[in-house]
Design a protein around this motif. Structure first.
Motif, PDB file in Angstrom:
ATOM      1  N   ASP A  91       0.814  -1.225   0.000  1.00 63.35           N
ATOM      2  CA  ASP A  91       0.000   0.000   0.000  1.00 63.35           C
ATOM      3  C   ASP A  91       0.845   1.272   0.000  1.00 63.35           C
ATOM      4  N   THR A  92       2.159   1.166  -0.227  1.00 66.15           N
ATOM      5  CA  THR A  92       3.032   2.343  -0.245  1.00 66.15           C
ATOM      6  C   THR A  92       3.881   2.406  -1.508  1.00 66.15           C
ATOM      7  N   SER A  93       3.593   1.566  -2.493  1.00 66.66           N
ATOM      8  CA  SER A  93       4.310   1.558  -3.781  1.00 66.66           C
ATOM      9  C   SER A  93       5.784   1.200  -3.641  1.00 66.66           C
ATOM     10  N   GLN A  94       6.120   0.405  -2.641  1.00 64.08           N
ATOM     11  CA  GLN A  94       7.526   0.070  -2.415  1.00 64.08           C
ATOM     12  C   GLN A  94       7.878  -1.370  -2.753  1.00 64.08           C
ATOM     13  N   CYS A  95       6.931  -2.312  -2.615  1.00 65.49           N
ATOM     14  CA  CYS A  95       7.316  -3.729  -2.648  1.00 65.49           C
ATOM     15  C   CYS A  95       7.423  -4.312  -4.051  1.00 65.49           C
ATOM     16  N   GLY A  96       6.686  -3.783  -5.016  1.00 65.07           N
ATOM     17  CA  GLY A  96       6.774  -4.291  -6.379  1.00 65.07           C
ATOM     18  C   GLY A  96       5.990  -5.560  -6.651  1.00 65.07           C
ATOM     19  N   ALA A  97       5.221  -6.047  -5.672  1.00 59.95           N
ATOM     20  CA  ALA A  97       4.460  -7.279  -5.884  1.00 59.95           C
ATOM     21  C   ALA A  97       3.365  -7.114  -6.934  1.00 59.95           C
ATOM     22  N   CYS A  98       2.992  -5.874  -7.221  1.00 60.01           N
ATOM     23  CA  CYS A  98       1.910  -5.606  -8.171  1.00 60.01           C
ATOM     24  C   CYS A  98       2.426  -5.270  -9.572  1.00 60.01           C
ATOM     25  N   THR A  99       3.701  -5.528  -9.847  1.00 61.58           N
ATOM     26  CA  THR A  99       4.305  -5.141 -11.125  1.00 61.58           C
ATOM     27  C   THR A  99       3.659  -5.856 -12.306  1.00 61.58           C
TER      28      THR A  99
END
Length: 210
Positions: free
Chosen positions: A94-102
């Motif tokens: 939810d903070t655009s940091q992890c990249g799991a949604c790429t």
């Protein structure tokens, strides 16, 4: 008669019911805030109540033309997951940091939580579900499997989509390049060693097929 206070569920934050009685929890800029409700009556506006209409958004996803009906604030990641049921695109921070949604948008890796669905209208979108060719895994998917570049697997779809983008841009990258390029994709359990091996092996296999 008391007037109703209105908390608008606008672009700056998302709200949800919860927390202690008399409080409201708001996620604002990635931080969860627990705020006391005012003593007077409080009303939460939904997008519809706030006058935010629904839009029909035409997308091309995994080679298919699709149409999504959503309000203008819907993120691409939610359009893919909730409207098209492409749940391989994960939500991890939810903070655009992890990249799991790429995912890939017009051939480039994009964190889909940073893009509105309406911004992707008319774009060619590729998700992890569209990477394989039928029952045959994409070379990068096969490399992650062969080199065990995963543990819990939650970050894996985003890792693979980013890895393919790295190869598309760098050809056969060295280990240092892979490590630098994967800085925006977080893994919380593997230690990255096997992921790096998998990306390098996948790059070799993609190069052989080119």
């Amino acid at each position: 008669m008391r007037s109703a206070a209105t908390i608008d569920a606008g672009d700056a934050f998302l709200w949800h019911a919860g927390g202690r009685r008399g409080n409201i929890q708001i996620t604002w800029l990635g931080q969860v805030l627990c705020l006391p409700l005012p003593r007077r009556q409080c009303r939460i506006q939904t997008p519809k109540q706030a006058g935010m209409g629904m839009s029909r958004i035409e997308l091309r996803v995994n080679g298919r033309d699709v149409e999504v009906e959503a309000d203008g604030r819907t993120l691409l990641t939610h359009a893919l997951r909730d409207h098209l049921r492409l749940t391989g695109t994960h939500i991890g921070c939810d903070t655009s940091q992890c990249g799991a949604c790429t995912v890939h948008v017009d051939g480039k890796a994009v964190k889909s939580c940073t893009m509105l669905a309406v911004q992707a209208a008319g774009c060619d979108i590729l998700t992890i579900e569209g990477l394989a060719s039928g029952r045959e895994l994409h070379p990068m998917q096969a490399a992650f499997n062969d080199f065990h570049g995963l543990q819990c697997g939650f970050c894996t779809p985003g890792m693979i989509m980013m890895a393919v983008d790295i190869v598309n841009r760098h050809g056969r990258p060295d280990e240092a390049t892979v490590r630098a390029e994967l800085e925006g994709n977080l893994c919380r359990c593997t230690g990255y060693h096997n992921i790096i091996k998998a990306v390098c092996a996948g790059a070799e296999r993609m190069g052989e097929m080119a």
